[in-house]
Scaffold this motif. Sequence first.
Motif, PDB file in Angstrom:
ATOM      1  N   GLY A 144       0.109   9.952   3.335  1.00 14.57           N
ATOM      2  CA  GLY A 144      -0.639  11.199   3.233  1.00 14.57           C
ATOM      3  C   GLY A 144      -1.673  11.237   2.136  1.00 14.57           C
ATOM      4  N   LEU A 145      -1.889  10.141   1.413  1.00 17.91           N
ATOM      5  CA  LEU A 145      -2.908  10.085   0.367  1.00 17.91           C
ATOM      6  C   LEU A 145      -4.293  10.032   1.006  1.00 17.91           C
ATOM      7  CD1 LEU A 145      -2.906   9.611  -2.877  1.00 17.91           C
ATOM      8  CD2 LEU A 145      -3.632   7.306  -2.264  1.00 17.91           C
ATOM      9  N   ARG A 146      -5.262  10.695   0.377  1.00 11.81           N
ATOM     10  CA  ARG A 146      -6.650  10.580   0.829  1.00 11.81           C
ATOM     11  C   ARG A 146      -7.151   9.198   0.411  1.00 11.81           C
ATOM     12  NH1 ARG A 146      -9.384  14.987   2.548  1.00 11.81           N
ATOM     13  NH2 ARG A 146      -8.026  16.393   1.343  1.00 11.81           N
ATOM     14  N   PHE A 147      -7.685   8.435   1.360  1.00  9.34           N
ATOM     15  CA  PHE A 147      -7.867   6.992   1.156  1.00  9.34           C
ATOM     16  C   PHE A 147      -9.303   6.559   1.427  1.00  9.34           C
ATOM     17  CE2 PHE A 147      -7.088   2.553   2.967  1.00  9.34           C
ATOM     18  CZ  PHE A 147      -7.007   1.958   1.718  1.00  9.34           C
ATOM     19  N   TYR A 148      -9.839   5.756   0.508  1.00 12.95           N
ATOM     20  CA  TYR A 148     -11.186   5.205   0.641  1.00 12.95           C
ATOM     21  C   TYR A 148     -11.076   3.681   0.611  1.00 12.95           C
ATOM     22  CZ  TYR A 148     -16.191   6.305   0.579  1.00 12.95           C
ATOM     23  OH  TYR A 148     -17.503   6.499   0.932  1.00 12.95           O
ATOM     24  N   THR A 171       0.824  -1.205   0.000  1.00 13.15           N
ATOM     25  CA  THR A 171       0.000   0.000   0.000  1.00 13.15           C
ATOM     26  C   THR A 171       0.859   1.256   0.000  1.00 13.15           C
ATOM     27  OG1 THR A 171      -1.711  -1.230   1.197  1.00 13.15           O
ATOM     28  CG2 THR A 171      -1.912   1.162   1.151  1.00 13.15           C
ATOM     29  N   CYS A 172       1.925   1.276   0.801  1.00 15.08           N
ATOM     30  CA  CYS A 172       2.852   2.415   0.768  1.00 15.08           C
ATOM     31  C   CYS A 172       3.395   2.625  -0.638  1.00 15.08           C
ATOM     32  CB  CYS A 172       4.013   2.179   1.731  1.00 15.08           C
ATOM     33  SG  CYS A 172       3.650   2.419   3.473  1.00 15.08           S
ATOM     34  N   THR A 173       3.883   1.548  -1.241  1.00 15.85           N
ATOM     35  CA  THR A 173       4.455   1.627  -2.582  1.00 15.85           C
ATOM     36  C   THR A 173       3.413   2.080  -3.590  1.00 15.85           C
ATOM     37  OG1 THR A 173       6.010  -0.139  -2.018  1.00 15.85           O
ATOM     38  CG2 THR A 173       5.676   0.309  -4.355  1.00 15.85           C
ATOM     39  N   GLY A 174       2.226   1.492  -3.501  1.00 11.39           N
ATOM     40  CA  GLY A 174       1.159   1.850  -4.423  1.00 11.39           C
ATOM     41  C   GLY A 174       0.731   3.297  -4.296  1.00 11.39           C
ATOM     42  N   GLY A 212      -0.134  11.765 -10.317  1.00 11.94           N
ATOM     43  CA  GLY A 212      -1.119  12.829 -10.209  1.00 11.94           C
ATOM     44  C   GLY A 212      -2.391  12.478  -9.479  1.00 11.94           C
ATOM     45  N   CYS A 213      -2.392  11.370  -8.751  1.00  9.14           N
ATOM     46  CA  CYS A 213      -3.579  10.951  -8.000  1.00  9.14           C
ATOM     47  C   CYS A 213      -3.470  11.445  -6.563  1.00  9.14           C
ATOM     48  CB  CYS A 213      -3.704   9.433  -8.024  1.00  9.14           C
ATOM     49  SG  CYS A 213      -5.066   8.779  -7.037  1.00  9.14           S
ATOM     50  N   THR A 214      -4.559  12.000  -6.035  1.00 16.46           N
ATOM     51  CA  THR A 214      -4.563  12.505  -4.662  1.00 16.46           C
ATOM     52  C   THR A 214      -5.565  11.784  -3.768  1.00 16.46           C
ATOM     53  OG1 THR A 214      -6.088  14.261  -5.361  1.00 16.46           O
ATOM     54  CG2 THR A 214      -3.726  14.799  -5.296  1.00 16.46           C
ATOM     55  N   THR A 215      -6.526  11.096  -4.368  1.00 16.70           N
ATOM     56  CA  THR A 215      -7.479  10.261  -3.621  1.00 16.70           C
ATOM     57  C   THR A 215      -7.595   8.932  -4.336  1.00 16.70           C
ATOM     58  OG1 THR A 215      -8.804  12.150  -2.877  1.00 16.70           O
ATOM     59  CG2 THR A 215      -9.859   9.998  -2.817  1.00 16.70           C
ATOM     60  N   SER A 216      -7.551   7.842  -3.578  1.00 19.44           N
ATOM     61  CA  SER A 216      -7.748   6.528  -4.184  1.00 19.44           C
ATOM     62  C   SER A 216      -8.544   5.631  -3.265  1.00 19.44           C
ATOM     63  CB  SER A 216      -6.410   5.856  -4.501  1.00 19.44           C
ATOM     64  OG  SER A 216      -6.615   4.619  -5.171  1.00 19.44           O
ATOM     65  N   ARG A 222      -2.837   2.385   8.080  1.00 22.89           N
ATOM     66  CA  ARG A 222      -1.548   2.813   8.616  1.00 22.89           C
ATOM     67  C   ARG A 222      -0.677   3.398   7.512  1.00 22.89           C
ATOM     68  NH1 ARG A 222       3.223  -1.357   9.975  1.00 22.89           N
ATOM     69  NH2 ARG A 222       4.900   0.151  10.273  1.00 22.89           N
ATOM     70  N   ALA A 223      -0.633   2.727   6.359  1.00 23.40           N
ATOM     71  CA  ALA A 223       0.153   3.227   5.229  1.00 23.40           C
ATOM     72  C   ALA A 223      -0.385   4.575   4.746  1.00 23.40           C
ATOM     73  CB  ALA A 223       0.133   2.208   4.094  1.00 23.40           C
ATOM     74  N   ALA A 224      -1.700   4.704   4.661  1.00 22.99           N
ATOM     75  CA  ALA A 224      -2.293   5.952   4.180  1.00 22.99           C
ATOM     76  C   ALA A 224      -1.940   7.119   5.100  1.00 22.99           C
ATOM     77  CB  ALA A 224      -3.806   5.800   4.070  1.00 22.99           C
ATOM     78  N   ARG A 225      -1.953   6.891   6.409  1.00 17.11           N
ATOM     79  CA  ARG A 225      -1.589   7.956   7.348  1.00 17.11           C
ATOM     80  C   ARG A 225      -0.138   8.378   7.159  1.00 17.11           C
ATOM     81  NH1 ARG A 225      -4.867   4.780  10.849  1.00 17.11           N
ATOM     82  NH2 ARG A 225      -3.015   3.697  11.643  1.00 17.11           N
TER      83      ARG A 225
END
Length: 449
Positions: free
Chosen positions: A144-148, A105-108, A116-120, A138-141
């Motif tokens: 810093g990506l906005r995560f759904y 998830t971190c890598t992705g 150029g993606c800010t929300t996924s 945990r990876a999203a935090r």
Amino acid sequence: MIDILLRNAWLYIDRGWEIPDGWIAIDGGRVHAVGGPELPCPPARQVIDARGRLVTPGLVNAHHHMWQNLTRAYAPVTRSSLFTLLEKLFPLWAMLDADAVYLATCTGMVELLLGGCTTSMDQLYAHPAPELTDAQFRAAREVGLRFYATRGSITRTVAGRGLAPAAIVQDEDTVLADCERLVHLHHDPRPGAMGRVALGPAALYLVSARIMRESVSMAERYNLRLHTHLAEDVDEDEYCLNVHGCTPTEYLERMGWATPRTWLAHYIYAAPDEIDRMARAGVAVVQCPGAGMLTDGGAADAMDLRARGMHVGVGSNGAAANDSASMWLETRNAMLVGRGRNGPESMVARDALDMATRGSAACLGWADEIGHLCPGACADLVLWHMSDVALAGAMTDPVEAWLRCGPATAHTTIVNGRVLVENCEPRLTGLPDILRAHAAQARRIQQLH
């Protein structure tokens, strides 16, 4: 004094609203104001000079499986159809654990930021170990990506006329209990949220009718969104007819999924009257053009779906079907597929950009705050980089040049008012260590020594 001022840009704020030589002011994680050369720029703690480059809202990825990058370009499946591909990869995904999912998830997410993606969103449907979705949060935090997060599930084994081995199948009660746990722990319904949860049974041939129906009940109880793959492959039509005596769309309707809460991945093989029914019900669709071309599955006719009243977004899909997660590339692919299907007059770059921003945000039920840069929106945006050679001669329309020329990558990616990519480089501390650990996990899962 505001936090960030980005100036001297060609600003694409929203469909129908562009400002040449514009500026955008960011404060408190929100778009504070936008303007052109006739308005004075406000003072800011940080000033970014765009030097005439294009700035757009951050692209929104409406369908992904980041964890699949652990089996990216896996040679034994490169010539496989969808169902055969899944049968070969499921045993590898049975070796997922929380560390592997965290690293993937971190890598992705870093890959998405560079594209150029800010929300996924991310649909994790293989759960051979506990708390895998927690590892994604945990990876999203940290990134810093906005995560759904879309809590996926598989409840049917090969013996149960599904495709999956028992190692990645969960019983229905376990799935439903974990969905509730994740909603209570991670779902943030407030404006400006950085993490939300949706419910995402993998596909009608991989889960039971009970999971489909109770997902609807839970979504209504907690005001959640619903997501699944549907009408992705011609084999699915045959399977659904043999097992359920109906088409995939008819089965979805039987299960109570024809609702504005629902967005569907792919939705390629549907009859016109079925599309019209889904449009009237408020169902949205995400097109994954690169995945469709790589697996020979095709792609939905996005402009036709939009003409029928559907919201249509763009997704990269995961590495089982598409080994690249550049949302710039997928947006370009969407334009090329549309023009190739219906002719050059049918689609332009702004149509594809609208799909990858407003359209994808609508799939996630989030178009009020993301997918545009109107004042008050979440401060998620991208300053694009392309080489001078690639842009030589492109003098009149930077939005068309952005997709017709290329390749493009993010020079600066800002999410929630934070600069996460700067000068084309991710700012994540420890990325080399993450990539080394990711490589070790990929070797373990692919059983390479």
